[in-house]
Design a protein around this motif. Structure first.
Motif, PDB file in Angstrom:
ATOM      1  N   ASP A  83     -15.833   7.021  -2.920  1.00 10.23           N
ATOM      2  CA  ASP A  83     -14.756   6.163  -3.430  1.00 10.23           C
ATOM      3  C   ASP A  83     -13.577   6.990  -3.930  1.00 10.23           C
ATOM      4  OD1 ASP A  83     -16.344   4.007  -2.857  1.00 10.23           O
ATOM      5  OD2 ASP A  83     -16.742   3.453  -4.934  1.00 10.23           O
ATOM      6  N   ASP A  84     -13.867   8.061  -4.665  1.00 14.22           N
ATOM      7  CA  ASP A  84     -12.797   8.924  -5.177  1.00 14.22           C
ATOM      8  C   ASP A  84     -12.002   9.546  -4.040  1.00 14.22           C
ATOM      9  OD1 ASP A  84     -13.567   8.342  -7.766  1.00 14.22           O
ATOM     10  OD2 ASP A  84     -14.566  10.270  -8.110  1.00 14.22           O
ATOM     11  N   GLN A  85     -12.709  10.012  -3.021  1.00 14.50           N
ATOM     12  CA  GLN A  85     -12.036  10.617  -1.869  1.00 14.50           C
ATOM     13  C   GLN A  85     -11.181   9.587  -1.141  1.00 14.50           C
ATOM     14  OE1 GLN A  85     -14.712  12.121   1.141  1.00 14.50           O
ATOM     15  NE2 GLN A  85     -13.140  13.372   2.074  1.00 14.50           N
ATOM     16  N   LEU A  86     -11.719   8.393  -0.956  1.00 16.32           N
ATOM     17  CA  LEU A  86     -10.974   7.328  -0.291  1.00 16.32           C
ATOM     18  C   LEU A  86      -9.724   6.949  -1.098  1.00 16.32           C
ATOM     19  CD1 LEU A  86     -11.001   5.427   2.164  1.00 16.32           C
ATOM     20  CD2 LEU A  86     -12.291   3.812   0.760  1.00 16.32           C
ATOM     21  N   ARG A  87      -9.867   6.829  -2.403  1.00 11.87           N
ATOM     22  CA  ARG A  87      -8.715   6.499  -3.263  1.00 11.87           C
ATOM     23  C   ARG A  87      -7.655   7.605  -3.215  1.00 11.87           C
ATOM     24  NH1 ARG A  87     -12.944   4.232  -6.658  1.00 11.87           N
ATOM     25  NH2 ARG A  87     -12.584   1.983  -6.785  1.00 11.87           N
ATOM     26  N   ASP A  88      -8.095   8.856  -3.246  1.00 10.07           N
ATOM     27  CA  ASP A  88      -7.155   9.981  -3.157  1.00 10.07           C
ATOM     28  C   ASP A  88      -6.401   9.960  -1.834  1.00 10.07           C
ATOM     29  OD1 ASP A  88      -7.903  10.865  -5.671  1.00 10.07           O
ATOM     30  OD2 ASP A  88      -9.208  12.473  -4.912  1.00 10.07           O
ATOM     31  N   GLN A  89      -7.125   9.701  -0.744  1.00  6.33           N
ATOM     32  CA  GLN A  89      -6.481   9.630   0.569  1.00  6.33           C
ATOM     33  C   GLN A  89      -5.464   8.492   0.631  1.00  6.33           C
ATOM     34  OE1 GLN A  89      -9.848   9.161   3.146  1.00  6.33           O
ATOM     35  NE2 GLN A  89     -10.328  11.352   3.174  1.00  6.33           N
ATOM     36  N   GLN A  90      -5.806   7.354   0.029  1.00  6.17           N
ATOM     37  CA  GLN A  90      -4.888   6.211   0.037  1.00  6.17           C
ATOM     38  C   GLN A  90      -3.626   6.520  -0.761  1.00  6.17           C
ATOM     39  OE1 GLN A  90      -5.193   3.643   1.925  1.00  6.17           O
ATOM     40  NE2 GLN A  90      -4.002   1.979   1.048  1.00  6.17           N
ATOM     41  N   ARG A  91      -3.801   7.103  -1.941  1.00  8.71           N
ATOM     42  CA  ARG A  91      -2.627   7.471  -2.759  1.00  8.71           C
ATOM     43  C   ARG A  91      -1.741   8.475  -2.016  1.00  8.71           C
ATOM     44  NH1 ARG A  91      -6.186   6.798  -7.323  1.00  8.71           N
ATOM     45  NH2 ARG A  91      -7.038   8.867  -6.997  1.00  8.71           N
ATOM     46  N   LYS A  92      -2.377   9.470  -1.394  1.00  4.73           N
ATOM     47  CA  LYS A  92      -1.629  10.484  -0.645  1.00  4.73           C
ATOM     48  C   LYS A  92      -0.877   9.842   0.515  1.00  4.73           C
ATOM     49  CE  LYS A  92      -2.345  14.939   1.719  1.00  4.73           C
ATOM     50  NZ  LYS A  92      -0.977  15.303   1.571  1.00  4.73           N
ATOM     51  N   TRP A  93      -1.525   8.932   1.229  1.00  6.61           N
ATOM     52  CA  TRP A  93      -0.870   8.250   2.348  1.00  6.61           C
ATOM     53  C   TRP A  93       0.331   7.455   1.844  1.00  6.61           C
ATOM     54  CZ3 TRP A  93      -0.369   2.918   3.178  1.00  6.61           C
ATOM     55  CH2 TRP A  93       0.296   2.590   4.356  1.00  6.61           C
ATOM     56  N   ILE A  94       0.174   6.748   0.740  1.00  5.27           N
ATOM     57  CA  ILE A  94       1.274   5.940   0.212  1.00  5.27           C
ATOM     58  C   ILE A  94       2.472   6.820  -0.130  1.00  5.27           C
ATOM     59  CG2 ILE A  94       2.019   4.554  -1.784  1.00  5.27           C
ATOM     60  CD1 ILE A  94      -0.796   3.236  -1.677  1.00  5.27           C
ATOM     61  N   THR A  95       2.239   7.919  -0.833  1.00  7.45           N
ATOM     62  CA  THR A  95       3.366   8.757  -1.261  1.00  7.45           C
ATOM     63  C   THR A  95       3.903   9.643  -0.141  1.00  7.45           C
ATOM     64  OG1 THR A  95       1.867  10.440  -2.126  1.00  7.45           O
ATOM     65  CG2 THR A  95       2.672   8.790  -3.678  1.00  7.45           C
ATOM     66  N   ASP A  96       3.016  10.265   0.643  1.00  7.28           N
ATOM     67  CA  ASP A  96       3.454  11.251   1.630  1.00  7.28           C
ATOM     68  C   ASP A  96       3.851  10.657   2.977  1.00  7.28           C
ATOM     69  OD1 ASP A  96       2.797  13.011  -0.365  1.00  7.28           O
ATOM     70  OD2 ASP A  96       1.095  13.923   0.691  1.00  7.28           O
ATOM     71  N   SER A  97       3.304   9.509   3.333  1.00  6.56           N
ATOM     72  CA  SER A  97       3.598   8.921   4.645  1.00  6.56           C
ATOM     73  C   SER A  97       4.400   7.632   4.519  1.00  6.56           C
ATOM     74  CB  SER A  97       2.300   8.650   5.413  1.00  6.56           C
ATOM     75  OG  SER A  97       1.633   9.842   5.691  1.00  6.56           O
ATOM     76  N   ARG A  98       3.808   6.625   3.908  1.00  5.18           N
ATOM     77  CA  ARG A  98       4.464   5.317   3.836  1.00  5.18           C
ATOM     78  C   ARG A  98       5.789   5.383   3.096  1.00  5.18           C
ATOM     79  NH1 ARG A  98       2.892   0.336   0.068  1.00  5.18           N
ATOM     80  NH2 ARG A  98       4.233   1.598  -1.268  1.00  5.18           N
ATOM     81  N   ASP A  99       5.776   5.852   1.855  1.00  3.43           N
ATOM     82  CA  ASP A  99       6.998   5.853   1.049  1.00  3.43           C
ATOM     83  C   ASP A  99       8.041   6.855   1.547  1.00  3.43           C
ATOM     84  OD1 ASP A  99       5.911   3.839  -0.441  1.00  3.43           O
ATOM     85  OD2 ASP A  99       5.559   5.051  -2.229  1.00  3.43           O
ATOM     86  N   ALA A 100       7.598   7.875   2.275  1.00  2.26           N
ATOM     87  CA  ALA A 100       8.541   8.847   2.842  1.00  2.26           C
ATOM     88  C   ALA A 100       9.437   8.197   3.898  1.00  2.26           C
ATOM     89  CB  ALA A 100       7.789  10.030   3.436  1.00  2.26           C
TER      90      ALA A 100
END
Length: 136
Positions: A83-100
């Motif tokens: 769960d922690d790994q999945l949450r970290d990946q989701q946060r990273k995707w939001i900031t580094d990919s989606r929001d970029a």
């Protein structure tokens, strides 16, 4: 068959919309996985303004929440670690990919497509424990 997705991932794609009503009841009447009236960034406004992006946003949210309920099949990985790994990946995707992407619709569409594929691969890798057999 040229489809790179396994049977479990294809099944997940088919059942996810129906499961959304059960798992994510607040999303079925919204145009995105978040409250569009509270959109504060150019990215969030673009998602809310595009029905196609809103649909992808809800799809990502559904797959993400389903995975949080899935038992990890990764050797030695505890539920909390998964769960922690999945949450970290989701946060990273939001900031580094989606929001970029800001409000670039093509960029956002590609970012969502890549995230959906990533979530489905994670499902494939962990479906064996949940369903009692290896993903095809």
């Amino acid at each position: 068959m040229n489809n790179p997705l396994s049977r479990p991932a294809l099944a997940l794609r088919r059942i996810a919309p129906a499961m959304a009503v059960l798992i994510v009841p607040a999303l079925h009447a919204q145009s995105a996985s978040f409250e569009c009236s509270h959109a504060g960034t150019p990215t969030e406004h673009a998602i809310c303004a595009s029905p196609a992006l809103g649909k992808k946003d809800i799809e990502v949210a559904i797959y993400y929440r389903l995975l949080l309920r899935l038992k990890p099949a990764t050797a030695g990985m505890a539920y909390r670690e998964f769960d922690d790994q999945l949450r970290d990946q989701q946060r990273k995707w939001i900031t580094d990919s989606r929001d970029a992407c800001k409000s670039d619709l093509q960029c956002l569409g590609q970012a969502y497509d890549k995230r959906i594929d990533s979530l489905l691969r994670t499902f494939d890798q962990n479906a064996a424990l949940t369903f009692g057999r290896a993903a095809d």
